[in-house]
Write a protein that holds these residues in place. Sequence first.
Motif, short mmCIF file in Angstrom:
data_model
loop_
_atom_site.label_atom_id
_atom_site.label_comp_id
_atom_site.label_asym_id
_atom_site.label_seq_id
_atom_site.Cartn_x
_atom_site.Cartn_y
_atom_site.Cartn_z
N PHE A 150 0.83 -1.21 0.00
CA PHE A 150 0.00 0.00 0.00
C PHE A 150 0.87 1.26 0.00
O PHE A 150 0.70 2.15 -0.84
N TYR A 151 1.80 1.33 0.95
CA TYR A 151 2.63 2.54 1.06
C TYR A 151 3.60 2.67 -0.11
O TYR A 151 3.87 3.78 -0.57
N GLN A 152 4.11 1.54 -0.61
CA GLN A 152 4.99 1.61 -1.79
C GLN A 152 4.25 2.28 -2.94
O GLN A 152 4.76 3.20 -3.57
N GLY A 153 3.03 1.81 -3.19
CA GLY A 153 2.23 2.36 -4.29
C GLY A 153 1.91 3.83 -4.08
O GLY A 153 2.05 4.66 -4.99
N LYS A 154 1.49 4.18 -2.88
CA LYS A 154 1.08 5.54 -2.57
C LYS A 154 2.25 6.52 -2.64
O LYS A 154 2.12 7.64 -3.14
N PHE A 155 3.40 6.11 -2.09
CA PHE A 155 4.57 7.00 -2.10
C PHE A 155 5.12 7.17 -3.51
O PHE A 155 5.57 8.26 -3.88
N GLU A 156 5.10 6.09 -4.28
CA GLU A 156 5.54 6.18 -5.68
C GLU A 156 4.66 7.19 -6.43
O GLU A 156 5.16 8.04 -7.17
N GLU A 157 3.36 7.10 -6.19
CA GLU A 157 2.40 8.01 -6.83
C GLU A 157 2.65 9.46 -6.38
O GLU A 157 2.65 10.39 -7.20
N ASN A 195 4.92 14.85 -7.89
CA ASN A 195 5.67 15.97 -7.34
C ASN A 195 7.06 16.08 -7.96
O ASN A 195 8.03 16.43 -7.26
N GLY A 196 7.12 15.76 -9.24
CA GLY A 196 8.38 15.91 -9.97
C GLY A 196 9.52 15.08 -9.40
O GLY A 196 10.68 15.49 -9.49
N GLY A 197 9.18 13.94 -8.82
CA GLY A 197 10.23 13.04 -8.33
C GLY A 197 10.55 13.23 -6.85
O GLY A 197 11.41 12.52 -6.31
N TYR A 198 9.90 14.19 -6.21
CA TYR A 198 10.13 14.44 -4.77
C TYR A 198 8.84 14.15 -3.98
O TYR A 198 7.79 13.93 -4.57
N LEU A 199 8.93 14.18 -2.66
CA LEU A 199 7.74 13.88 -1.86
C LEU A 199 6.81 15.08 -1.71
O LEU A 199 5.64 14.92 -1.35
N ALA A 200 7.34 16.28 -1.97
CA ALA A 200 6.50 17.48 -1.80
C ALA A 200 7.03 18.63 -2.65
O ALA A 200 8.25 18.79 -2.81
N ASN A 201 6.12 19.41 -3.18
CA ASN A 201 6.43 20.71 -3.79
C ASN A 201 7.35 20.68 -5.01
O ASN A 201 7.91 21.71 -5.40
N GLY A 202 7.55 19.51 -5.59
CA GLY A 202 8.39 19.43 -6.78
C GLY A 202 9.84 19.80 -6.58
O GLY A 202 10.53 20.20 -7.52
N LYS A 203 10.32 19.71 -5.33
CA LYS A 203 11.73 20.02 -5.07
C LYS A 203 12.21 19.31 -3.81
O LYS A 203 11.39 18.88 -2.98
N LEU A 204 13.50 19.24 -3.67
CA LEU A 204 14.10 18.54 -2.53
C LEU A 204 13.74 19.21 -1.21
O LEU A 204 13.78 20.44 -1.10
N ASN A 218 10.87 -1.82 -6.65
CA ASN A 218 9.89 -1.72 -7.73
C ASN A 218 9.17 -0.37 -7.81
O ASN A 218 8.06 -0.27 -8.32
N THR A 219 9.80 0.64 -7.24
CA THR A 219 9.23 1.99 -7.30
C THR A 219 10.27 2.90 -7.97
O THR A 219 11.06 3.55 -7.28
N PRO A 220 10.25 2.95 -9.30
CA PRO A 220 11.33 3.63 -10.04
C PRO A 220 11.51 5.10 -9.67
O PRO A 220 12.65 5.59 -9.62
N THR A 221 10.40 5.81 -9.41
CA THR A 221 10.54 7.24 -9.10
C THR A 221 11.24 7.43 -7.75
O THR A 221 12.12 8.29 -7.60
N LEU A 222 10.88 6.60 -6.78
CA LEU A 222 11.50 6.70 -5.45
C LEU A 222 12.95 6.23 -5.51
O LEU A 222 13.82 6.77 -4.82
N LYS A 223 13.19 5.22 -6.32
CA LYS A 223 14.55 4.70 -6.48
C LYS A 223 15.46 5.80 -7.05
O LYS A 223 16.59 5.98 -6.60
N LYS A 224 14.91 6.53 -8.01
CA LYS A 224 15.66 7.62 -8.63
C LYS A 224 15.91 8.74 -7.62
O LYS A 224 16.98 9.36 -7.60
N LEU A 225 14.91 8.99 -6.76
CA LEU A 225 15.07 10.00 -5.70
C LEU A 225 16.24 9.61 -4.79
O LEU A 225 17.09 10.43 -4.43
N ARG A 226 16.27 8.33 -4.43
CA ARG A 226 17.38 7.86 -3.59
C ARG A 226 18.72 8.05 -4.29
O ARG A 226 19.67 8.56 -3.69
N GLU A 227 18.76 7.67 -5.57
CA GLU A 227 20.02 7.82 -6.32
C GLU A 227 20.47 9.28 -6.35
O GLU A 227 21.65 9.58 -6.17
N GLU A 228 19.50 10.15 -6.56
CA GLU A 228 19.82 11.58 -6.64
C GLU A 228 20.38 12.08 -5.29
O GLU A 228 21.37 12.81 -5.26
#
Lengths: 203, 203
Positions: free
Chosen positions: A128-135, A140-149, A174-184
């Motif tokens: 549930f949370y994996q899906g929701k956080f990925e969404e 939010n442009g790859g971030y959790l809020a406001n389109g920025k770090l 399996n959450t590519p957007t979050l994975k990319k956030l971590r990489e960044e």
Amino acid sequence: MPSYKLYYFPIKGLAEPIRFILSYMEQDFEDIRIEKDNWPALKPKMPFGKMPVLEVDGKQLHQSAAICRYLAKQCGLNGKDAWEDLQIDIAFETFNDFRQPVAAYYYDPNEDSKKLKWETLSKETIPFYQGKFEELAKNNGGYLANGKLSWADLYFVSCIDYLNALLKQDLLENTPTLKKLREEIFAIPAIKKWLEKRPKSEV
Amino acid sequence: MPSYKLYYFPIKGLAEPIRFILSYMEQDFEDIRIEKDNWPALKPKMPFGKMPVLEVDGKQLHQSAAICRYLAKQCGLNGKDAWEDLQIDIAFETFNDFRQPVAAYYYDPNEDSKKLKWETLSKETIPFYQGKFEELAKNNGGYLANGKLSWADLYFVSCIDYLNALLKQDLLENTPTLKKLREEIFAIPAIKKWLEKRPKSEV
């Protein structure tokens, strides 16, 4: 320059987000790791008998989220206004709602109830949370809020690292957007430096 | 003027601090109470499937602490600077550390583990936090932070009311400074008005 001393157990846990943000600030700090045997003697000296505690010029600050939010204001990891701060706080608190049942499962000393907790966790809570956080990150442009770090991203990524160790899996596989956030975040030079120098710990 | 709709169960719980702060602001709001039977149909429409949710001009806000912190900034219940906000956040998060084991005890469906939880709660957790919070208020001119009223005080007092109902005792009975804080908050005309008009609920 104020002096910073961070007291915690020799694990990532709730201190790692603070360590990440201090590193991001390029702020030197003493990373004091208290072994289990030395904790009972120190406990009464800590406010409310808990860690992490960040000592700033001798003043004891506690509560990891409160500390992160405070430090974030010093390095632009907060929002530009009350509305943006609200979005960051919502993301952080929601992540907290996810972190708590994971920790409750891991630290449960009773094998039966631990097994029960794992059922709910693996079948419901985690997906549930994996899906929701990925969404959320996608919106939010790859971030959790406001389109920025923000500090919520650093909190999330540093704490996921800890939860992964507890759960022996990669929650972001399996959450590519979050994975990319971590990489960044891991590629930010000051964070990269921290990751290279931090003491190895199992969790 | 934005329109406010607050969605929660027909109890005090985690919505009561928001209701207190909206009342303090003298802000009209629709206090929408969802009966248990109607919740499954509504749950998928709520962000992360949880309440309380505050709808501000149709935008759904969730996470009670995030909402309270946001509203506080609109009515001077925040700090005057980052340091004061930090002290408020520390007090709030610490109270949260107390609230969680009380709720975990009350909502535990297993009688045996509930009994065990009550042992720790009644002998350790409750007296410890009562003493510490009383001391905190004594050191802060009768408030939880900065020697003045903040959203942490309103959160604390409104939520204690809820915890008292769960525990069937008055947690502030032997903490005169905190008891006085409650009296002071309950005597604020806008809060008094809310207390008189709020629907009766067991918890």
